[in-house]
Design a protein around this motif. Structure first.
Motif, PDB file in Angstrom:
ATOM      1  N   ARG A   1     -24.081   5.087 -42.272  1.00  0.00           N
ATOM      2  CA  ARG A   1     -23.474   4.377 -43.399  1.00  0.00           C
ATOM      3  C   ARG A   1     -21.964   4.577 -43.436  1.00  0.00           C
ATOM      4  N   LEU A   2     -21.540   5.832 -43.267  1.00  0.00           N
ATOM      5  CA  LEU A   2     -20.108   6.144 -43.289  1.00  0.00           C
ATOM      6  C   LEU A   2     -19.393   5.481 -42.116  1.00  0.00           C
ATOM      7  N   VAL A   3     -19.967   5.594 -40.933  1.00  0.00           N
ATOM      8  CA  VAL A   3     -19.351   4.997 -39.745  1.00  0.00           C
ATOM      9  C   VAL A   3     -19.184   3.493 -39.939  1.00  0.00           C
ATOM     10  N   ASN A   4     -20.242   2.826 -40.383  1.00  0.00           N
ATOM     11  CA  ASN A   4     -20.160   1.376 -40.573  1.00  0.00           C
ATOM     12  C   ASN A   4     -19.162   0.995 -41.657  1.00  0.00           C
ATOM     13  N   ARG A   5     -19.125   1.757 -42.725  1.00  0.00           N
ATOM     14  CA  ARG A   5     -18.166   1.470 -43.803  1.00  0.00           C
ATOM     15  C   ARG A   5     -16.733   1.563 -43.292  1.00  0.00           C
ATOM     16  N   GLU A   6     -16.426   2.630 -42.564  1.00  0.00           N
ATOM     17  CA  GLU A   6     -15.068   2.823 -42.061  1.00  0.00           C
ATOM     18  C   GLU A   6     -14.716   1.794 -40.989  1.00  0.00           C
ATOM     19  N   LEU A   7     -15.647   1.513 -40.086  1.00  0.00           N
ATOM     20  CA  LEU A   7     -15.376   0.517 -39.050  1.00  0.00           C
ATOM     21  C   LEU A   7     -15.196  -0.868 -39.659  1.00  0.00           C
TER      22      LEU A   7
ATOM     23  N   PHE B   1     -11.655  -1.043 -41.042  1.00  0.00           N
ATOM     24  CA  PHE B   1     -10.630  -1.198 -40.016  1.00  0.00           C
ATOM     25  C   PHE B   1     -10.743  -2.521 -39.277  1.00  0.00           C
ATOM     26  N   ALA B   2     -11.929  -3.121 -39.253  1.00  0.00           N
ATOM     27  CA  ALA B   2     -12.126  -4.398 -38.570  1.00  0.00           C
ATOM     28  C   ALA B   2     -11.690  -5.584 -39.427  1.00  0.00           C
ATOM     29  N   SER B   3     -11.592  -5.372 -40.728  1.00  0.00           N
ATOM     30  CA  SER B   3     -11.221  -6.482 -41.613  1.00  0.00           C
ATOM     31  C   SER B   3      -9.712  -6.712 -41.572  1.00  0.00           C
TER      32      SER B   3
ATOM     33  N   GLN C   1      -6.148  -6.944 -42.782  1.00  0.00           N
ATOM     34  CA  GLN C   1      -5.407  -6.239 -43.816  1.00  0.00           C
ATOM     35  C   GLN C   1      -4.023  -6.886 -43.948  1.00  0.00           C
ATOM     36  N   PRO C   2      -3.873  -7.848 -44.861  1.00  0.00           N
ATOM     37  CA  PRO C   2      -2.591  -8.553 -44.991  1.00  0.00           C
ATOM     38  C   PRO C   2      -1.407  -7.611 -45.207  1.00  0.00           C
ATOM     39  N   LEU C   3      -1.621  -6.500 -45.897  1.00  0.00           N
ATOM     40  CA  LEU C   3      -0.529  -5.562 -46.118  1.00  0.00           C
ATOM     41  C   LEU C   3      -0.036  -4.971 -44.794  1.00  0.00           C
ATOM     42  N   ALA C   4      -0.948  -4.691 -43.875  1.00  0.00           N
ATOM     43  CA  ALA C   4      -0.548  -4.169 -42.565  1.00  0.00           C
ATOM     44  C   ALA C   4       0.347  -5.184 -41.862  1.00  0.00           C
ATOM     45  N   GLU C   5      -0.040  -6.449 -41.912  1.00  0.00           N
ATOM     46  CA  GLU C   5       0.765  -7.489 -41.276  1.00  0.00           C
ATOM     47  C   GLU C   5       2.129  -7.618 -41.951  1.00  0.00           C
ATOM     48  N   GLN C   6       2.170  -7.499 -43.275  1.00  0.00           N
ATOM     49  CA  GLN C   6       3.447  -7.549 -43.997  1.00  0.00           C
ATOM     50  C   GLN C   6       4.349  -6.390 -43.596  1.00  0.00           C
ATOM     51  N   LEU C   7       3.756  -5.190 -43.510  1.00  0.00           N
ATOM     52  CA  LEU C   7       4.555  -4.018 -43.145  1.00  0.00           C
ATOM     53  C   LEU C   7       5.131  -4.147 -41.738  1.00  0.00           C
ATOM     54  N   ILE C   8       4.337  -4.672 -40.831  1.00  0.00           N
ATOM     55  CA  ILE C   8       4.837  -4.876 -39.468  1.00  0.00           C
ATOM     56  C   ILE C   8       5.980  -5.884 -39.486  1.00  0.00           C
ATOM     57  N   SER C   9       5.813  -6.974 -40.204  1.00  0.00           N
ATOM     58  CA  SER C   9       6.850  -8.009 -40.230  1.00  0.00           C
ATOM     59  C   SER C   9       8.133  -7.528 -40.908  1.00  0.00           C
TER      60      SER C   9
ATOM     61  N   SER D   1      -1.524  -6.146 -30.747  1.00  0.00           N
ATOM     62  CA  SER D   1      -2.282  -4.910 -30.574  1.00  0.00           C
ATOM     63  C   SER D   1      -3.209  -4.681 -31.770  1.00  0.00           C
ATOM     64  N   TYR D   2      -2.682  -4.857 -32.960  1.00  0.00           N
ATOM     65  CA  TYR D   2      -3.450  -4.687 -34.197  1.00  0.00           C
ATOM     66  C   TYR D   2      -4.651  -5.633 -34.211  1.00  0.00           C
ATOM     67  N   ASN D   3      -4.411  -6.898 -33.920  1.00  0.00           N
ATOM     68  CA  ASN D   3      -5.494  -7.884 -33.952  1.00  0.00           C
ATOM     69  C   ASN D   3      -6.503  -7.660 -32.838  1.00  0.00           C
ATOM     70  N   TYR D   4      -6.053  -7.250 -31.663  1.00  0.00           N
ATOM     71  CA  TYR D   4      -6.974  -6.946 -30.569  1.00  0.00           C
ATOM     72  C   TYR D   4      -7.918  -5.821 -30.975  1.00  0.00           C
ATOM     73  N   ARG D   5      -7.390  -4.779 -31.580  1.00  0.00           N
ATOM     74  CA  ARG D   5      -8.211  -3.649 -31.986  1.00  0.00           C
ATOM     75  C   ARG D   5      -9.189  -4.038 -33.094  1.00  0.00           C
ATOM     76  N   ARG D   6      -8.746  -4.882 -34.019  1.00  0.00           N
ATOM     77  CA  ARG D   6      -9.659  -5.376 -35.064  1.00  0.00           C
ATOM     78  C   ARG D   6     -10.812  -6.151 -34.444  1.00  0.00           C
ATOM     79  N   ILE D   7     -10.486  -7.004 -33.475  1.00  0.00           N
ATOM     80  CA  ILE D   7     -11.522  -7.814 -32.816  1.00  0.00           C
ATOM     81  C   ILE D   7     -12.521  -6.929 -32.093  1.00  0.00           C
ATOM     82  N   THR D   8     -12.039  -5.873 -31.435  1.00  0.00           N
ATOM     83  CA  THR D   8     -12.959  -4.990 -30.712  1.00  0.00           C
ATOM     84  C   THR D   8     -13.922  -4.289 -31.675  1.00  0.00           C
TER      85      THR D   8
END
Length: 118
Positions: free
Chosen positions: A71-77, A80-82, A84-92, A107-114
């Protein structure tokens, strides 16, 4: 690179540290790779081809091996897979060059996809 620092908040469950990977060191490597550790996620190592095709099930197995609940693993994954617009804003808004911002977002999007591949 993927990193999974865990913290115990005293509730009997481990959680990913909230600011576990603020610096994307892979942007500065001459030979980019997914893992900081040459052997990948597992102490017995992974084949080079495995570390290039990492998927969600690899992290699920890692979580199982270190004793985390499914349950914990799936919740955390899932988190991280969803997207995160704030992450994209911070990068920009970062002080990185436009080229590095582009690579960071890739890199961020590739890791999310994986993490979404099951």
């Amino acid at each position: 690179m993927f990193a999974l620092p865990l913290i115990n908040r005293g509730d009997g469950e481990y959680h990913l540290a909230p600011a576990y990977d603020l610096i994307n060191t892979s942007l500065h490597l001459r030979m980019p790779r997914i893992f900081a550790l040459d052997k990948g996620l597992f102490k017995e190592g992974m084949h080079l081809s495995d570390t290039r095709t990492i998927e969600r099930h690899d992290f699920e197995e890692f979580g199982r091996r270190i004793g985390l609940s499914e349950r914990l693993v799936n919740r955390e994954l899932d988190l991280f897979a969803s997207c995160q617009p704030l992450a994209e804003q911070l990068i920009s808004r970062s002080f990185l060059s436009e080229d590095l911002k582009h690579h960071y977002l890739q890199s961020y999007n590739y890791r999310r996809i994986t993490l979404n591949s099951k």
